[in-house]
Design an enzyme around this catalytic site. Structure first.
Site, PDB file in Angstrom:
ATOM      1  N   VAL A 105       0.761  -1.661  -0.095  1.00 24.41           N
ATOM      2  CA  VAL A 105      -0.156  -0.197  -0.312  1.00 24.41           C
ATOM      3  C   VAL A 105       0.911   1.121  -0.261  1.00 24.41           C
ATOM      4  CG1 VAL A 105      -1.640   1.203   0.804  1.00 24.41           C
ATOM      5  CG2 VAL A 105      -1.495  -1.195   1.278  1.00 24.41           C
ATOM      6  N   CYS A 106       1.052   2.321  -0.910  1.00 28.16           N
ATOM      7  CA  CYS A 106       1.570   3.502  -0.894  1.00 28.16           C
ATOM      8  C   CYS A 106       0.283   4.407  -0.426  1.00 28.16           C
ATOM      9  CB  CYS A 106       1.955   3.539  -2.389  1.00 28.16           C
ATOM     10  SG  CYS A 106       2.668   5.245  -1.840  1.00 28.16           S
TER      11      CYS A 106
END
Lengths: 185, 580
Positions: A105-106
């Site tokens: 996840v960014c």
């Protein structure tokens, strides 16, 4: 379904050593287990290690695109927690502009404040020690419904989201359907 | 925090205002009185009090230095109490929690402007980690740029509330059962805790001892009475209690001698004299007896014999419940999907939202086809030329199964289909409440299925009919061909006869022509004998007539035979047709 099974007693106390990070995580984990105000999130530990959480996100139906999806994710906390942010990675394949194809996840609040290698976000949006696993998960859920296309992690998805929303929606529905089918395997 | 704070300050102001309005006179008068008393008694007791004071001060100084020294020693011997690791006995308000470490604030600090509160250590770690410049940075909660307030910033009340929280002594794992206020925990460990380490009372010994043992020096070698291991006396107790492999203890229940370390296990698991419940206790047996005698009971106890089975059942039930939960979740998801589908469907065709079956055109069409097919089936069965393979009653029943729409039961349909006048066939769908389908979508789907079946059936009937028709045509053709061949034969027979007659007549004429003039009398006879003939020999005519008659008879016979053959043929074709 190891995620929502009641934990062995050792896990609810202070598993994985007795450092302050472990104690804090143990407390937060217990709170997540007992809290009834957060619907659609169930969590468990990986190998009874308090630094590795396995989370099942059941997205509410009112979330555009991803509603109804059941996504399994893993959160890895560093031993410096809460001073350094944990990492979150989806194990269920998910198609989203801000999630790498590998599942990582960014999201800005998971970036440690001192590094600014992309120059996209100011320090104000990054990790702060007052964040809890709960706030992280809520941020991720809200990110699902409103992607941030300024720094897409999945470039192709970001492009599609901007240029062909219909096709993007189709791809998302497909991944949601797959997630539903594979959620209980 | 802030409303609380402000309310406190308000109360303080009130208090100060009341005190300012009332107390000053009284207090001043009191102090004045005291002063007067003091002055009055001063000349007599000044020397004794001065000496006492001095002594007291000296003692206090000694105590203080002693206290500080022992504290320092204790701090050297015992790890400092980590306030973040303490176990809290009393419940505390979540507002007292540091947002970083999530436990009650330890040495709280307040930030300028935003008034957010943190533990000093938590904030220091957060800030030095990222901005080594000093105690200045962004508030972890609101991210505003800020700096620390001075020590005065934190309300004494907050500190007091925090110090009032009751915690468990950090040495509780070693046996200390003390629960003290958090503010006093450091002193407890350093000065009072029986399980904290202190210096050995012996001047020459430098090893630490537990406070409760520190009456004399225990640091000399002894050997255990049981295992004969050599150790310091200070460690003997732990060894004796927990480690000694040879120490025997007498079980109070069965009077047998067991290893001390295993005494508890022995009582719990093997001692034959321990009273344990029946194995079926979980399922309702209330009998308790000694372990040695439980066998006897188990043999007679139904519940105990059933216990393994019941246990397996229970396990299975749990598993089932688990899987049921999963299934329920799955069903929920599927239902959600259905609902969205439904939404899509009805958003496109709002007329269908009225879920009455007879309103839906598809269903009406279905009803009509059903009606028509019953009618055709009836006419078919009555007519001679078309034959369906199934008898009419069967057809009706098959129809009735086809007609099982959501809204009416098969028995209804059967009654209607079996009713004699198919023309009056009127459909009154029963009220919706009896519908087995909860949503119109299910209804639609099932209708779709029924229609598909109907179409398939009609297609099959069509191919059947086609085959039968071609067979019929073929049969009829054969019969017609036969008849035509027969007619052709007849015609050729007649033609031959006519040819024969004419040739016979011509012959007769040719024979007559030489004697035509001579036999004028026979002319009438000849004209009588052969109609249009020009007259001839009487005997010849007679023979001709005879042969013609036999020929005619033969022809008639042939015709009769042909008739019979044709009849047979027709019967055969009829039979063939009925067979078809």
């Amino acid at each position: 379904m190891s995620t929502s099974s009641p934990l062995p007693r050792a896990a609810t106390g202070s598993p994985g050593g007795s450092s302050s990070a472990a104690i804090l995580l143990g407390r937060q984990f217990k709170q997540m287990q007992t809290d009834k105000d957060i619907p659609g999130i169930s969590c468990g530990l990986v190998d009874n290690n308090i630094f590795e959480w396995e989370v099942m996100l059941m997205i509410a139906d009112d979330c555009p695109g991803y509603g109804g999806g059941c996504f399994r994710a893993r959160i890895s906390f560093p031993s410096e927690y809460p001073l350094l942010p944990p990492k979150m990675k989806f194990e269920t394949p998910i198609y989203h502009p801000n999630i790498y194809p590998s599942g990582e996840v960014c999201i800005s609040i998971l970036h440690p404040p001192e590094e600014d290698r992309y120059g996209y976000e100011s320090a104000a949006e990054r990790w702060s020690p007052v964040q809890t696993p709960e706030t992280i998960l809520l941020s991720v859920i809200s990110m699902l419904s409103s992607p941030n296309d300024e720094s897409p992690a999945n470039v192709e998805a970001g492009k599609l989201w901007r240029e062909d929303p219909k096709e993007f929606k189709k791809r998302v529905r497909k991944c949601v359907r797959d997630s539903q089918e594979n959620a209980w395997d | 925090m802030s409303p609380f704070h402000s309310r406190l300050s308000l109360r303080n102001r009130n208090a100060s205002s009341t005190s300012s309005s009332y107390s000053p006179p009284s207090s001043s008068s009191m102090s004045a009185g005291l002063d007067q008393n003091a002055f009055a008694g001063a000349p007599t007791a000044v020397s004794t009090s001065m000496r006492g004071m001095r002594r007291l001060e000296a003692r206090r100084g000694l105590e203080e230095s002693h206290y500080l020294a022992s504290k320092a020693r204790s701090a050297h011997l015992n790890a400092p109490v980590d306030m973040h690791m303490l176990e809290y006995v009393s419940n505390y308000d979540t507002n007292l929690m540091c947002p970083i470490c999530r436990c009650p604030l330890v040495d709280p600090v307040i930030l300028y402007d935003c008034d957010h509160c943190f533990c000093r250590d938590c904030l220091r770690q957060t800030w030095t980690e990222y901005t080594p410049a000093g105690p200045r940075g962004n508030c972890p909660t609101c991210r505003a740029s800020t700096k620390l307030m001075g020590r005065g910033g934190v309300s004494k009340i907050l500190v007091n509330i925090l110090d009032e929280l009751v915690v468990r002594c950090p040495k509780h794992e070693e046996g200390c059962k003390a629960e003290v206020k958090r503010g006093a925990i450091a002193d407890h460990v350093n000065l009072y805790c029986e399980y904290a380490m202190v210096d050995c009372p012996s001047q020459t010994c430098e090893l630490p001892l537990r406070r409760k043992d520190a009456k004399e020096c225990l640091h000399y070698g002894v050997s255990c009475l049981d295992c004969h291991a050599t150790m310091l006396l200070a460690n003997l107790e732990t060894h004796w209690e927990e480690e000694c492999p040879d120490r025997k203890a007498l079980c109070q229940l069965c009077q047998s001698s067991v290893n001390h370390r295993e005494l508890q296990d022995h009582v719990d698991q093997t001692c034959p004299a321990t009273s344990i419940p029946c194995t079926g206790a979980e399922f309702g047996c209330t009998v308790r007896s000694k372990r040695g005698e439980i066998e006897k009971h188990t043999k007679t106890c139904t519940l105990a014999t059933l216990a393994p089975f019941l246990e397996a059942q229970k396990k299975r039930q749990d598993e089932q419940e688990q899987s049921q939960k999963l299934l329920a979740r799955k069903v929920q998801i599927l239902e959600g999907g259905f609902e969205s589908l439904q939404k899509i469907l009805y958003a496109q065709d709002p007329d269908l939202s009225a879920a009455e079956p007879s309103r839906i055109p598809l269903l009406e069409a279905q009803l009509h086809t059903g009606n028509n097919s019953t009618a055709t089936a009836d006419t078919d069965s009555s007519s001679d030329t078309l034959h369906f393979p199934a008898p009419p009653s069967n057809r009706n029943s098959s129809l009735s199964t086809d007609l099982t729409f959501p809204s009416f039961s098969p028995s209804d349909a059967f009654a209607i289909a079996a009713s004699p006048p198919p023309q009056d066939f009127s459909f009154t769908p029963p009220p919706l409440q009896s519908s087995p389908f909860t949503s119109p979508l299910h209804h639609l789907l099932s209708m779709h299925e029924a229609l598909r079946d109907e179409v398939a059936r009609i297609a099959a009937a069509l191919t059947d009919l086609d085959g039968r028709h071609s067979m019929l045509i073929l049969n009829e053709n054969l019969r017609l061909k036969e008849e035509m061949a027969y007619l052709g034969a007849q015609v050729s027979g007649v033609m031959r006869q006519v040819g024969w007659l004419t040739s016979a007549r011509l012959q007769a004429q040719a024979q007559h022509s030489p004697h035509a003039a001579a036999q004028t009398a026979g002319g009438g006879e000849s004209s009588q004998g052969s109609g249009g003939g020009g007259g001839g020999d009487g005997g010849g005519v007679q023979g001709a007539v005879n042969t013609a008659a036999t020929a005619l008879r033969g022809a008639a016979r042939v015709v009769n035979v042909g008739r019979e053959g044709m009849g047979l043929g027709r019967r055969a074709t009829d039979e063939g047709r009925t067979k078809l």
